[in-house]
Design a protein around this motif. Structure first.
Motif, short mmCIF file in Angstrom:
data_model
loop_
_atom_site.label_atom_id
_atom_site.label_comp_id
_atom_site.label_asym_id
_atom_site.label_seq_id
_atom_site.Cartn_x
_atom_site.Cartn_y
_atom_site.Cartn_z
N LEU A 93 -29.98 -31.25 -25.31
CA LEU A 93 -28.97 -31.71 -26.26
C LEU A 93 -28.43 -33.07 -25.84
O LEU A 93 -28.29 -33.98 -26.67
CB LEU A 93 -27.84 -30.69 -26.37
CG LEU A 93 -26.65 -31.06 -27.24
CD1 LEU A 93 -27.06 -31.39 -28.68
CD2 LEU A 93 -25.60 -29.94 -27.21
N MET B 88 -27.99 -27.64 -32.56
CA MET B 88 -27.93 -27.18 -31.16
C MET B 88 -26.50 -26.89 -30.72
O MET B 88 -26.27 -25.98 -29.92
CB MET B 88 -28.61 -28.19 -30.25
CG MET B 88 -30.11 -28.25 -30.45
SD MET B 88 -30.89 -29.56 -29.49
CE MET B 88 -30.91 -28.78 -27.87
N GLU B 89 -25.54 -27.65 -31.22
CA GLU B 89 -24.15 -27.40 -30.86
C GLU B 89 -23.65 -26.08 -31.45
O GLU B 89 -22.82 -25.41 -30.86
CB GLU B 89 -23.26 -28.56 -31.32
CG GLU B 89 -23.43 -29.79 -30.46
CD GLU B 89 -22.58 -30.97 -30.89
OE1 GLU B 89 -22.37 -31.87 -30.04
OE2 GLU B 89 -22.14 -31.02 -32.06
N ALA B 90 -24.17 -25.70 -32.60
CA ALA B 90 -23.77 -24.44 -33.24
C ALA B 90 -24.51 -23.23 -32.66
O ALA B 90 -24.03 -22.10 -32.77
CB ALA B 90 -24.02 -24.52 -34.75
N LYS C 122 -31.20 -26.20 -22.32
CA LYS C 122 -30.80 -26.51 -23.70
C LYS C 122 -29.72 -27.59 -23.70
O LYS C 122 -29.78 -28.54 -24.49
CB LYS C 122 -30.31 -25.27 -24.43
CG LYS C 122 -30.01 -25.54 -25.90
CD LYS C 122 -29.34 -24.36 -26.57
CE LYS C 122 -27.97 -24.79 -26.96
NZ LYS C 122 -27.18 -23.78 -27.62
N GLU C 123 -28.73 -27.45 -22.83
CA GLU C 123 -27.66 -28.45 -22.74
C GLU C 123 -28.22 -29.80 -22.31
O GLU C 123 -27.79 -30.85 -22.83
CB GLU C 123 -26.56 -27.98 -21.80
CG GLU C 123 -25.77 -26.80 -22.35
CD GLU C 123 -25.18 -27.04 -23.73
OE1 GLU C 123 -24.59 -28.13 -23.97
OE2 GLU C 123 -25.32 -26.17 -24.61
N HIS D 25 -26.25 -20.56 -30.02
CA HIS D 25 -26.09 -19.96 -28.69
C HIS D 25 -27.10 -18.82 -28.54
O HIS D 25 -27.49 -18.20 -29.52
CB HIS D 25 -24.67 -19.46 -28.46
CG HIS D 25 -24.27 -18.31 -29.32
ND1 HIS D 25 -23.82 -18.47 -30.61
CD2 HIS D 25 -24.27 -16.97 -29.10
CE1 HIS D 25 -23.56 -17.29 -31.13
NE2 HIS D 25 -23.84 -16.36 -30.25
N LYS E 222 -28.55 -36.54 -28.01
CA LYS E 222 -27.35 -37.33 -28.27
C LYS E 222 -27.53 -38.77 -27.80
O LYS E 222 -27.08 -39.72 -28.48
CB LYS E 222 -26.14 -36.70 -27.58
CG LYS E 222 -25.62 -35.46 -28.26
CD LYS E 222 -24.41 -34.92 -27.52
CE LYS E 222 -23.78 -33.75 -28.25
NZ LYS E 222 -22.61 -33.20 -27.54
N VAL F 261 -28.62 -32.29 -33.25
CA VAL F 261 -27.36 -32.18 -32.50
C VAL F 261 -26.46 -31.15 -33.15
O VAL F 261 -25.93 -30.26 -32.47
CB VAL F 261 -26.65 -33.56 -32.40
CG1 VAL F 261 -25.22 -33.40 -31.91
CG2 VAL F 261 -27.43 -34.48 -31.46
N LYS F 262 -26.29 -31.23 -34.46
CA LYS F 262 -25.43 -30.28 -35.18
C LYS F 262 -25.95 -28.85 -34.98
O LYS F 262 -25.17 -27.92 -34.72
CB LYS F 262 -25.40 -30.64 -36.67
CG LYS F 262 -24.47 -29.80 -37.49
CD LYS F 262 -24.44 -30.26 -38.94
CE LYS F 262 -23.56 -29.36 -39.77
NZ LYS F 262 -23.58 -29.72 -41.19
N ASP G 170 -29.99 -21.66 -21.13
CA ASP G 170 -28.77 -22.41 -21.46
C ASP G 170 -28.71 -23.79 -20.82
O ASP G 170 -28.40 -24.78 -21.49
CB ASP G 170 -27.52 -21.62 -21.08
CG ASP G 170 -27.00 -20.73 -22.21
OD1 ASP G 170 -27.40 -20.93 -23.37
OD2 ASP G 170 -26.18 -19.83 -21.92
#
Length: 192
Positions: free
Chosen positions: A184, A162-164, A180-181, A166, A188, A159-160, A177
């Motif tokens: 993610l 993938m959130e960082a 990927k979301e 791009h 989560k 999570v950390k 994109d």
């Protein structure tokens, strides 16, 4: 520049010599990154020469794992510098290839389109349907190395990360994109 011969030789070496415990940083990953980089380069309209440099870098980008994981990008560059002159690559070509390889180091810092393409190709799986199967290969590799110990720890790390992360190229943003979301969100959900 004897591009095809140079790529074949490093791929053959990596196929024979990469350690079996590298379940993610394996020859399958290197070939996947190569094919993905090739496809993105085509979509982005990269020249033939730049594509050859890109694909050479893709072939070498994780070769440093033959020596060690930490700082493997630098080792990959050392290997490229030692091998590629024999295939007619100039020192300028090799400098470019090393810059492309270094763009894959986390956190990714590409400075031009060619570097952006390899950075995106290296983490393309984050926005694909095979995200979980490839992610499980990385989990196994990191667990074997003692870097992580539990699935919960792994999912928090994902999570950390993938959130960082791009994507850089228009092609990868367009194609990866949204998935990927979605991936993610699924990771989560595993934590909660």
């Amino acid at each position: 520049m004897r591009f095809e011969e140079a790529v074949k030789d490093i791929i053959d070496q990596l196929t024979r010599q990469l350690p079996a415990q590298l379940t993610y940083h394996s020859i399958h990953h290197i070939k996947d990154v190569y094919q993905t980089a090739k496809a993105i380069a085509r979509q982005e309209g990269l020249s033939e020469n730049d594509t050859h440099l890109l694909l050479t870098a893709a072939s070498y980008h994780d070769a440093g794992f033959l020596k060690h994981a930490q700082g493997h990008e630098e080792e990959s560059c050392r290997m490229a510098k030692a091998a590629l002159p024999a295939y007619g690559y100039t020192s300028h070509n090799i400098e470019q290839i090393c810059a492309i390889i270094m763009a894959t180091r986390i956190p990714q810092t590409p400075h031009n389109l060619v570097e952006q393409i390899l950075a995106d190709a290296d983490l393309d799986y984050l926005g694909r349907d095979d995200f979980f199967s490839i992610g499980n290969q990385l989990f196994t590799e990191l667990k074997t190395a003692g870097t992580i110990h539990t699935e919960l720890e792994w999912n928090r790390m994902q999570v950390k990360f993938m959130e960082a992360h791009h994507y850089f190229t228009g092609t990868s943003k367009r194609l990866r994109d949204a998935k990927k979301e979605a991936n993610l969100a699924l990771v989560k959900a595993k934590i909660n």
